[in-house]
Scaffold this motif. Structure first.
Motif, PDB file in Angstrom:
ATOM      1  N   ALA A  54      31.073 -25.596 -60.938  1.00 21.58           N
ATOM      2  CA  ALA A  54      31.006 -27.050 -61.182  1.00 21.58           C
ATOM      3  C   ALA A  54      31.322 -27.825 -59.911  1.00 21.58           C
ATOM      4  CB  ALA A  54      31.994 -27.426 -62.292  1.00 21.58           C
ATOM      5  N   TYR A  55      32.289 -27.339 -59.162  1.00 26.24           N
ATOM      6  CA  TYR A  55      32.713 -28.010 -57.923  1.00 26.24           C
ATOM      7  C   TYR A  55      31.581 -27.989 -56.888  1.00 26.24           C
ATOM      8  CZ  TYR A  55      35.594 -29.186 -53.846  1.00 26.24           C
ATOM      9  OH  TYR A  55      36.099 -29.784 -52.731  1.00 26.24           O
ATOM     10  N   GLU A  56      30.972 -26.822 -56.670  1.00 24.99           N
ATOM     11  CA  GLU A  56      29.921 -26.684 -55.662  1.00 24.99           C
ATOM     12  C   GLU A  56      28.704 -27.538 -55.993  1.00 24.99           C
ATOM     13  OE1 GLU A  56      32.015 -24.704 -53.002  1.00 24.99           O
ATOM     14  OE2 GLU A  56      29.901 -25.250 -52.726  1.00 24.99           O
ATOM     15  N   GLU A  57      28.396 -27.649 -57.285  1.00 24.78           N
ATOM     16  CA  GLU A  57      27.240 -28.454 -57.698  1.00 24.78           C
ATOM     17  C   GLU A  57      27.446 -29.927 -57.318  1.00 24.78           C
ATOM     18  OE1 GLU A  57      26.270 -28.004 -61.797  1.00 24.78           O
ATOM     19  OE2 GLU A  57      24.927 -29.720 -61.835  1.00 24.78           O
ATOM     20  N   VAL A  58      28.622 -30.455 -57.595  1.00 21.99           N
ATOM     21  CA  VAL A  58      28.910 -31.867 -57.276  1.00 21.99           C
ATOM     22  C   VAL A  58      29.019 -32.055 -55.757  1.00 21.99           C
ATOM     23  CG1 VAL A  58      30.641 -33.702 -57.492  1.00 21.99           C
ATOM     24  CG2 VAL A  58      30.007 -32.318 -59.487  1.00 21.99           C
ATOM     25  N   LYS A  59      29.644 -31.093 -55.076  1.00 24.00           N
ATOM     26  CA  LYS A  59      29.806 -31.205 -53.628  1.00 24.00           C
ATOM     27  C   LYS A  59      28.450 -31.240 -52.927  1.00 24.00           C
ATOM     28  CE  LYS A  59      31.028 -27.749 -50.949  1.00 24.00           C
ATOM     29  NZ  LYS A  59      31.808 -26.680 -50.287  1.00 24.00           N
TER      30      LYS A  59
ATOM     31  N   ARG B  23      27.220 -34.285 -50.674  1.00 24.87           N
ATOM     32  CA  ARG B  23      27.054 -34.004 -49.247  1.00 24.87           C
ATOM     33  C   ARG B  23      25.676 -34.451 -48.787  1.00 24.87           C
ATOM     34  NH1 ARG B  23      28.294 -28.216 -48.194  1.00 24.87           N
ATOM     35  NH2 ARG B  23      26.338 -27.881 -49.273  1.00 24.87           N
ATOM     36  N   GLU B  24      24.654 -34.099 -49.548  1.00 23.71           N
ATOM     37  CA  GLU B  24      23.299 -34.492 -49.177  1.00 23.71           C
ATOM     38  C   GLU B  24      23.147 -36.006 -49.202  1.00 23.71           C
ATOM     39  OE1 GLU B  24      20.335 -32.470 -51.400  1.00 23.71           O
ATOM     40  OE2 GLU B  24      18.705 -33.780 -50.769  1.00 23.71           O
ATOM     41  N   LYS B  25      23.719 -36.639 -50.213  1.00 20.50           N
ATOM     42  CA  LYS B  25      23.591 -38.090 -50.370  1.00 20.50           C
ATOM     43  C   LYS B  25      24.342 -38.841 -49.274  1.00 20.50           C
ATOM     44  CE  LYS B  25      24.239 -41.754 -53.818  1.00 20.50           C
ATOM     45  NZ  LYS B  25      22.874 -42.261 -53.681  1.00 20.50           N
TER      46      LYS B  25
ATOM     47  N   ASN C  35      28.467 -49.430 -48.467  1.00 19.05           N
ATOM     48  CA  ASN C  35      27.862 -48.583 -49.497  1.00 19.05           C
ATOM     49  C   ASN C  35      28.200 -47.130 -49.261  1.00 19.05           C
ATOM     50  OD1 ASN C  35      26.721 -50.774 -50.752  1.00 19.05           O
ATOM     51  ND2 ASN C  35      24.777 -50.633 -49.633  1.00 19.05           N
ATOM     52  N   GLN C  36      28.220 -46.730 -47.986  1.00 24.88           N
ATOM     53  CA  GLN C  36      28.559 -45.341 -47.669  1.00 24.88           C
ATOM     54  C   GLN C  36      29.981 -45.027 -48.095  1.00 24.88           C
ATOM     55  OE1 GLN C  36      27.753 -45.323 -43.497  1.00 24.88           O
ATOM     56  NE2 GLN C  36      25.659 -46.000 -43.788  1.00 24.88           N
TER      57      GLN C  36
ATOM     58  N   ARG D 160      33.546 -42.353 -54.369  1.00 21.77           N
ATOM     59  CA  ARG D 160      33.162 -41.866 -55.698  1.00 21.77           C
ATOM     60  C   ARG D 160      33.008 -40.346 -55.688  1.00 21.77           C
ATOM     61  NH1 ARG D 160      27.881 -44.562 -57.597  1.00 21.77           N
ATOM     62  NH2 ARG D 160      27.032 -43.084 -56.101  1.00 21.77           N
ATOM     63  N   GLY D 161      32.356 -39.836 -54.639  1.00 24.41           N
ATOM     64  CA  GLY D 161      32.156 -38.387 -54.555  1.00 24.41           C
ATOM     65  C   GLY D 161      33.451 -37.629 -54.387  1.00 24.41           C
ATOM     66  N   LEU D 162      34.313 -38.103 -53.494  1.00 16.98           N
ATOM     67  CA  LEU D 162      35.590 -37.412 -53.265  1.00 16.98           C
ATOM     68  C   LEU D 162      36.472 -37.470 -54.504  1.00 16.98           C
ATOM     69  CD1 LEU D 162      36.505 -38.469 -49.611  1.00 16.98           C
ATOM     70  CD2 LEU D 162      35.439 -36.364 -50.412  1.00 16.98           C
TER      71      LEU D 162
END
Length: 977
Positions: free
Chosen positions: A757-762, A766-768, A780-781, A787-789
């Motif tokens: 689950a962690y790798e999928e969200v990371k 990361r790409e975004k 925005n960045q 939000r991601g962290l």
């Protein structure tokens, strides 16, 4: 024939002619006969088998053998032979006139010439032979002469043409070398074999200049090409070698170099942001220092390090070659001298910001002129000329009744400049202004460094008739003292004000009889400090560690104020959750204080009522709503508890408290800096308006240098300015009666489902985020990053925090459950903190299943005190679950022996506050803290980044910078690795 390394042998080097590659070297081992002579038994050796003959080799032999291997045909063609042809076949194709490749031929020859030159340079002391046609390596020995031969180039000009030829001398004797079957082994530089002897030459003569004369007496230069030939070929010869001329003149200039620095302007360039985008502003214009040398009538730039320069002059039909021989060692002496003075002109030129460059001139002009180095200005297209004389500033600061008078004298050579003009120029960030004689004066960089804060904080005198007088408010005393310590100002202070420089010298003030209780020694020292500030009408920030008794020190001051100023009223503003605690503490330590609790929907909105009380307690929320009522009253003290509430100067509450009126101000906080350096400005400006200048000035002078450039010197200056008005003591310094605090890191490993689950969200973020980093604008960045962290941190706790449908386990939860069972079974009391209420809910679910009693507190809890009382007084309640926002301040939980921090926070100062709920005065147990960290997640990386990002802020008040704002592109990519 095989050579035995067990029998006497000798290493020799042999020269042979290759069909395509020209002259090459090979290395051989040759067996010696019984008389020590070279026999016919020999063996070619390479670096592969050389060690077999180690007894006859020295270090140089190994190098020579390797270099000779590198020039053999297989090694030479390897780089070019992409089709993997046999070496001989490849060379035949490259050199065949029908299929030849001139480019590769040239590259091969360059490589071979380089190897030949290297071998020949290191051959002296070895034996060299010409190889026989049958391959015998020692056919004819070549004697390597130890000394260098000299070449003299002759030119004889007559009416029709010019004859050109070289002569060679060795040991003072002229050599007969033409028509003698002499040949060149190497051209750059020349190595010549003549009559079995190998010659090399002074001044590294180029062999191409000797080759035409091996079988020719001289070359004839026709009159028609004479001028072109003289200005190109002959000029170069005259510059590099010895030339004997008949029919034209060679004049040699030998003199000492006369150095000078030539100044010219360099256009400014746009600034770039973190991602290489133009940000609109331009850097300060730059000045170029160009070191040059005069030799008689000729000038040479230092970067052109040529020992001899030649110019050709034609007068009528005559030619004159002017040859200037430069003293490069003397030129280097001047270059090194300037380098020691901080001007690195080793490459001839250096550019600097004008203020830095002219500051260097101002500091070093007399020194370099004593050495004979002058300064000249290049002609400017606009006719602009700079002042390059001596500039001086002297500042005197004298204590007046209510402020410091500032007297300054500015001089540029003979011109005295009004200080007001310089001040305006400095504040605008400009470096130049025009002098009465039309020259442009550049303010030295050191003035900006030394005085910029002082110039920013100075004000016009408020008195009439003193329009040109400048003053400095007394709360800037530490700035004036720091300048005095660095011999930058003359400072005159009263003896009493001198005491503020050293906190330990502040006198001991008696406690008021209205104060009931005792103060610990450090608390009494804090009370003395508050009284001293009161006496001088300075505002203060009491920023002691959590649990050290800021409340009791403040109540001691308020008790004194009731005694001395009966009838005056003070206002104390705080978070709503702390009002009840203040009421209890006031009744205990200052029972005579008449207190009005101005809260609730039933409060009477009448400011006249305040006069009936000594102290009004209210919240930030009420202050924001009732600011118009509160500002009608003139308070004695306005005190803000947990003053980080006004950290944002643009917030409504910050503007509201600054509208209130009072005689004196005080703020209380354990974390004066939560998000960034601007937090500090907002609070300092409240207690001592103007202490850190305007908001814009502070941003330019301190915030940007500290937060963007990690400027330690600026952080030190800021610390010096605020130091007299901030009192911060750490538990480790003063509260020696507190028990030990032990912090442990408890690492957990993710379960396979959790890791997936962690790798999928990371991967998604990361790409975004990395794709967004190249876009202009960071808001925005930063939002996407936060939000991601946050999601990654939640998954590191338990994937259920982001996905209710998640069925798997969590490695961290397993650790937490184990630790809770262990501590609870042993009867210990534990505080469990998390900033995620959903995480507490997961732990709560486990406690309910296990029938473990607990107290609970989050933002929705109504009866806070009931939950605190249950934990503190009920022995059966061992666990207290607390959300960060609800329980970070205002709680005394001294019964706890353990603190579990379930997730690391952005702000370590807030984490410390959570710990301080248990580790405070009244605690009798050792407090053991466990920080739960999930391995190989963003949690580990946050901890590492915190340590690095905290360094500068620690130098201010031991708190942190804004974590998000300080992340670089590299930091962001590292977090998402």
């Amino acid at each position: 024939m095989k050579v035995s390394a067990e029998q006497p042998f000798e290493i020799v080097y042999s020269l042979f002619s290759h069909e395509y590659l020209g002259l090459l070297f090979e290395s051989f081992a040759v067996q010696l006969d019984e008389k020590g002579r070279l026999s016919y038994a020999y063996q070619n050796i390479s670096h592969v088998n050389a060690k077999e003959f180690a007894a006859g080799l020295d270090d140089m032999d190994y190098k020579l053998i390797k270099w000779m291997d590198d020039m053999q045909q297989d090694a030479v063609v390897k780089k070019f032979n992409t089709k993997k042809l046999k070496a001989k076949e490849f060379l035949r194709k490259i050199y065949d006139p029908k299929t030849e490749n001139k480019i590769i031929q040239e590259q091969i020859e360059i490589k071979l010439e380089h190897i030949r030159a290297k071998i020949l340079e290191h051959l002296p002391g070895k034996r060299l032979f010409e190889m026989g046609n049958d391959g015998y390596p020692t056919w004819k020995e070549i004697e390597i002469l130890p000394d260098k031969a000299s070449v003299l180039f002759h030119f004889r000009r007559n009416e029709d043409n010019t004859h050109y030829f070289p002569t060679i001398k060795y040991g003072g004797q002229k050599l007969e070398w033409q028509y003698k079957n002499a040949y060149l082994i190497c051209h750059e530089p020349a190595w010549l074999v003549l009559n079995g002897q190998l010659f090399h030459f002074e001044k590294n003569v180029d062999g191409h200049k000797l080759k035409p004369f091996l079988n020719k007496k001289f070359i004839v230069i026709p009159k028609s090409v004479e001028e072109q030939y003289y200005k190109k070929f002959v000029k170069q010869l005259v510059a590099s070698f010895d030339v004997y001329a008949v029919g034209f003149d060679i004049k040699v200039e030998r003199s000492q170099p006369v150095p000078f620095l030539c100044l010219s302007e360099l256009a400014s360039t746009p600034k770039k942001d973190l991602f290489g985008n133009d940000v609109g502003e331009s850097e300060e214009d730059r000045i170029v220092f160009d070191l040059q040398f005069n030799y008689g009538d000729y000038t040479f730039r230092a970067e052109n390090k040529v020992s001899t320069n030649v110019e050709v002059e034609k007068i009528g039909d005559n030619y004159i070659f002017h040859k200037v021989i430069r003293d490069l060692s003397k030129e280097k002496y001047y270059t090194d001298f300037l380098d020691k003075l901080g001007l690195n002109v080793k490459n001839g030129r250096i550019s600097q910001a004008k203020s830095i460059g002219f500051g260097w001139i101002n500091a070093n002009k007399s020194v370099i002129e004593d050495l004979g180095i002058s300064i000249k200005q290049a002609v400017n297209a606009q006719g602009k000329r700079y002042f390059i004389g001596y500039a001086h500033i002297s500042v005197e600061v004298r204590e007046n009744i209510d402020w410091f008078d500032v007297h300054a004298l500015i001089k540029f050579g003979p011109f005295s400049i009004p200080f007001q003009k310089i001040r305006k120029t400095l504040l605008q960030g400009k470096t130049e202004f025009e002098l009465p004689n039309g020259e442009i004066a550049v303010i030295p960089h050191s003035w900006f460094v030394n005085y910029s804060e002082m110039f920013a904080f100075m004000e016009d005198a408020p008195s009439e008739g003193e329009e040109n007088k400048l003053i400095l408010k007394k709360h800037h005393i530490s700035l004036a003292q720091q300048l005095q310590e660095n011999n930058l100002v003359q400072l005159t202070l009263s003896r009493k004000l001198e005491k503020l420089k050293d906190f330990s010298q502040i006198e001991d003030y008696p406690l008021s009889p209205y104060f009931k209780g005792e103060l610990r020694p450090y608390q009494k020292a804090g009370y003395n400090w508050l009284r001293f500030l009161n006496e001088y009408k300075f505002g203060g920030c009491l920023a002691d560690d959590m649990g050290l008794g800021k409340t009791v020190q403040t109540l001691a001051l308020l008790a004194h104020e009731k005694e001395q100023n009966e009838g005056s009223t003070s206002l104390l503003v705080m978070p709503t959750s702390l009002i009840y605690n203040w009421e209890l503490e006031a009744k205990k330590f200052a029972p005579k204080l008449k207190i009005l609790t101005y809260t609730g929907t039933q409060r009477i909105k009448d400011s006249k009522r305040f006069a009936q009380y000594d102290l009004v307690l209210t919240s930030y929320g009420i202050t924001r709503m009732d600011v118009d009522i509160l500002k009608e009253f003139y308070f004695n003290y306005i005190i803000l508890d947990e003053s980080q509430a006004i950290k944002n100067p643009g917030s409504i509450i910050s503007r509201a408290v600054n509208e209130l009126h009072c005689r004196q101000k005080l703020i209380l906080t354990g974390t004066p800096v939560e998000n960034g350096t601007m937090d500090l400005w907002s609070q300092m400006n409240f207690i001592n308006q103007g202490l850190l200048g305007s908001q814009g000035t502070f941003k330019k002078q301190f915030l940007l240098p500290i937060e963007k450039h990690y400027d330690v010197e600026k952080a030190g200056k800021l610390h010096a300015i605020i130091k007299p008005f901030i009192l911060r003591r750490l538990k480790s310094q003063v509260a020696t009666d507190l028990p030990e605090k032990v912090i442990n890191i408890k690492y957990a490993t993710m379960t396979p489902e959790q890791e997936e689950a962690y790798e999928e969200v990371k991967s998604y973020y990361r790409e975004k985020i990395v794709s967004e980093l190249g876009l202009p604008g960071l808001k925005n960045q930063q939002f996407t990053l936060l939000r991601g962290l946050t999601q990654l941190r939640q998954i590191a706790n338990h994937p259920k925090l982001t996905n209710k449908a998640y069925e798997g386990d969590s490695g961290k939860l397993e650790n937490i459950i184990h630790m809770v069972r262990e501590t609870a079974s042993e009867g210990h009391k534990v505080l469990i903190f998390s900033q995620f209420v959903r995480h507490l809910a997961i732990v709560r679910e486990f406690l309910d299943q296990e029938n473990i009693k607990y107290a609970y507190l989050d933002g929705m809890t109504k009866d806070r005190q009931g939950q605190v009382r249950a934990f503190q007084e009920d022995d059966s309640v061992k666990i207290f679950l607390i959300s960060l926002k609800a329980g970070g301040v205002g709680l005394n939980l001294t019964k706890a022996e353990y603190v579990f921090l379930l997730d690391p926070w952005w702000n370590p100062a807030v984490e410390a506050q959570a710990i301080d709920r248990a580790h405070r005065i009244g605690q009798e147990n050792k407090v053991i803290i466990y920080k739960f960290i999930t391995r190989n997640t963003v949690e580990e990386k946050i901890m590492a980044l915190q340590e690095r990002k905290m360094a500068l802020a620690d130098g201010l008040i031991s708190t942190e910078e804004s974590f998000m704002k300080s992340l670089s592109k590299e930091d962001i990519e590292a977090l998402l690795e």
